[in-house]
Design a protein around this motif. Sequence first.
Motif, short mmCIF file in Angstrom:
data_model
loop_
_atom_site.label_atom_id
_atom_site.label_comp_id
_atom_site.label_asym_id
_atom_site.label_seq_id
_atom_site.Cartn_x
_atom_site.Cartn_y
_atom_site.Cartn_z
N LEU A 119 42.79 37.53 -14.11
CA LEU A 119 42.46 37.97 -12.76
C LEU A 119 42.26 36.77 -11.83
CD1 LEU A 119 40.03 40.96 -13.45
CD2 LEU A 119 42.47 41.01 -12.98
N ARG A 120 41.68 35.71 -12.38
CA ARG A 120 41.45 34.51 -11.56
C ARG A 120 42.76 33.79 -11.26
NH1 ARG A 120 38.53 32.04 -14.95
NH2 ARG A 120 39.72 30.18 -15.48
N ARG A 121 43.71 33.87 -12.19
CA ARG A 121 44.98 33.15 -12.05
C ARG A 121 46.15 34.12 -11.86
NH1 ARG A 121 44.69 27.77 -10.88
NH2 ARG A 121 43.54 26.56 -12.44
N ARG A 122 45.90 35.25 -11.26
CA ARG A 122 46.93 36.29 -11.18
C ARG A 122 48.22 35.79 -10.53
NH1 ARG A 122 48.64 39.46 -7.14
NH2 ARG A 122 49.79 41.32 -7.77
N VAL A 123 48.12 35.15 -9.37
CA VAL A 123 49.32 34.69 -8.66
C VAL A 123 50.06 33.65 -9.50
CG1 VAL A 123 50.19 33.57 -6.58
CG2 VAL A 123 48.32 35.22 -6.41
N GLU A 124 49.33 32.71 -10.08
CA GLU A 124 49.95 31.68 -10.91
C GLU A 124 50.67 32.31 -12.10
OE1 GLU A 124 46.95 31.61 -9.67
OE2 GLU A 124 46.29 29.60 -9.12
N PHE A 125 50.05 33.34 -12.69
CA PHE A 125 50.68 34.00 -13.83
C PHE A 125 52.00 34.65 -13.43
CE2 PHE A 125 51.51 37.81 -16.34
CZ PHE A 125 51.52 37.28 -17.63
N LEU A 126 52.03 35.35 -12.30
CA LEU A 126 53.25 36.03 -11.87
C LEU A 126 54.34 35.02 -11.54
CD1 LEU A 126 51.73 38.87 -9.66
CD2 LEU A 126 52.74 39.07 -11.94
N VAL A 127 53.96 33.92 -10.89
CA VAL A 127 54.95 32.89 -10.58
C VAL A 127 55.51 32.28 -11.87
CG1 VAL A 127 55.26 30.59 -9.59
CG2 VAL A 127 54.05 32.34 -8.30
N GLY A 128 54.63 31.97 -12.81
CA GLY A 128 55.08 31.42 -14.08
C GLY A 128 55.99 32.38 -14.83
N LEU A 129 55.66 33.67 -14.76
CA LEU A 129 56.45 34.68 -15.45
C LEU A 129 57.87 34.76 -14.90
CD1 LEU A 129 56.44 37.07 -17.51
CD2 LEU A 129 55.71 38.54 -15.61
N HIS A 130 57.98 34.74 -13.58
CA HIS A 130 59.28 34.95 -12.94
C HIS A 130 60.07 33.66 -12.71
CE1 HIS A 130 58.47 39.18 -12.33
NE2 HIS A 130 57.33 38.90 -11.74
N GLU A 131 59.40 32.52 -12.66
CA GLU A 131 60.09 31.28 -12.29
C GLU A 131 60.14 30.25 -13.40
OE1 GLU A 131 61.61 31.47 -9.65
OE2 GLU A 131 60.52 32.71 -8.21
N ARG A 132 59.67 30.59 -14.60
CA ARG A 132 59.61 29.61 -15.68
C ARG A 132 60.99 29.06 -16.04
NH1 ARG A 132 56.63 32.45 -19.08
NH2 ARG A 132 58.07 32.78 -20.79
N SER A 133 62.03 29.83 -15.80
CA SER A 133 63.38 29.37 -16.12
C SER A 133 63.81 28.19 -15.25
CB SER A 133 64.39 30.51 -15.95
OG SER A 133 64.39 30.99 -14.62
N SER A 134 63.10 27.93 -14.16
CA SER A 134 63.43 26.81 -13.28
C SER A 134 62.85 25.49 -13.76
CB SER A 134 62.93 27.09 -11.86
OG SER A 134 63.56 28.24 -11.31
N LEU A 135 62.06 25.51 -14.81
CA LEU A 135 61.50 24.28 -15.36
C LEU A 135 62.57 23.47 -16.08
CD1 LEU A 135 58.20 25.69 -16.95
CD2 LEU A 135 58.36 24.27 -14.89
N THR A 136 62.32 22.18 -16.21
CA THR A 136 63.22 21.36 -17.01
C THR A 136 63.10 21.81 -18.48
OG1 THR A 136 61.51 19.70 -17.48
CG2 THR A 136 62.84 19.40 -15.47
N PRO A 137 64.12 21.54 -19.29
CA PRO A 137 64.04 21.95 -20.70
C PRO A 137 62.79 21.41 -21.40
CG PRO A 137 66.28 21.31 -20.16
CD PRO A 137 65.44 20.97 -18.96
#
Length: 226
Positions: A119-137
């Motif tokens: 709940l405290r990191r809700r926005v960060e969690f959603l961003v990580g869930l949807h955008e994690r593929s944009s990270l370097t390998p």
Amino acid sequence: MSGPVPVPSEPCGTVVPAVEPAVRRKRTGERRAEIVTVAARTFAEQGYSNVGMRDIADALGIRSASLYHHFSSKEEILYAICLSVTREPVEENLPLLDAAGTPAERLTALVRAHIRHLLRRRVEFLVGLHERSSLTPEHRAEIDGYLHFYNRRVRDVLAAGMRGGEFRELNPSLAALGLLDMLNGVSSWIRGEQDADTDEVVETYTAMLFHGLAERLAPERAGPRH
């Protein structure tokens, strides 16, 4: 006859205070945390691919040069966002599984901490869930490592509870996946304490996880035994 303008000197014994390294590190940490929070909100609203470093700096009200002082790229900021919802829970929540108590007691404590962190990191969690593929390998592999480790620790405590007779005998790997998926699903609908009281969410989820939804039947309602 004119001469050089005298420059006032510090009184004898006066020491000009310097910023202590610990204070400087704290300020830097606080600024980085602020950048992560604002960037996560910006990514969530506009999409990671549509946001540049200038957009993040504008959202923070700082110059781009100041932003680059803390993060070298947009991807590095996304990496920090993902760490806040993977490494942070590993460091903050998993020690609860090593505390005293039965597997059920330790897992209950983890569930409570997991939901509160989510709940405290809700926005960060959603961003990580949807955008994690944009990270370097390399960054993606590290994030996946934290996720797998967290899942494995939950699986192990479930397996211990099954061996001790506290939990039904199920596939512990599937049970861990289902439990964490249920908990993480909170992020898709709750918006914070204005929509639902955090304590109520915690109590309801722990009740469903450990006691189920079926009402326990009184002996007279359970039907005849054969």
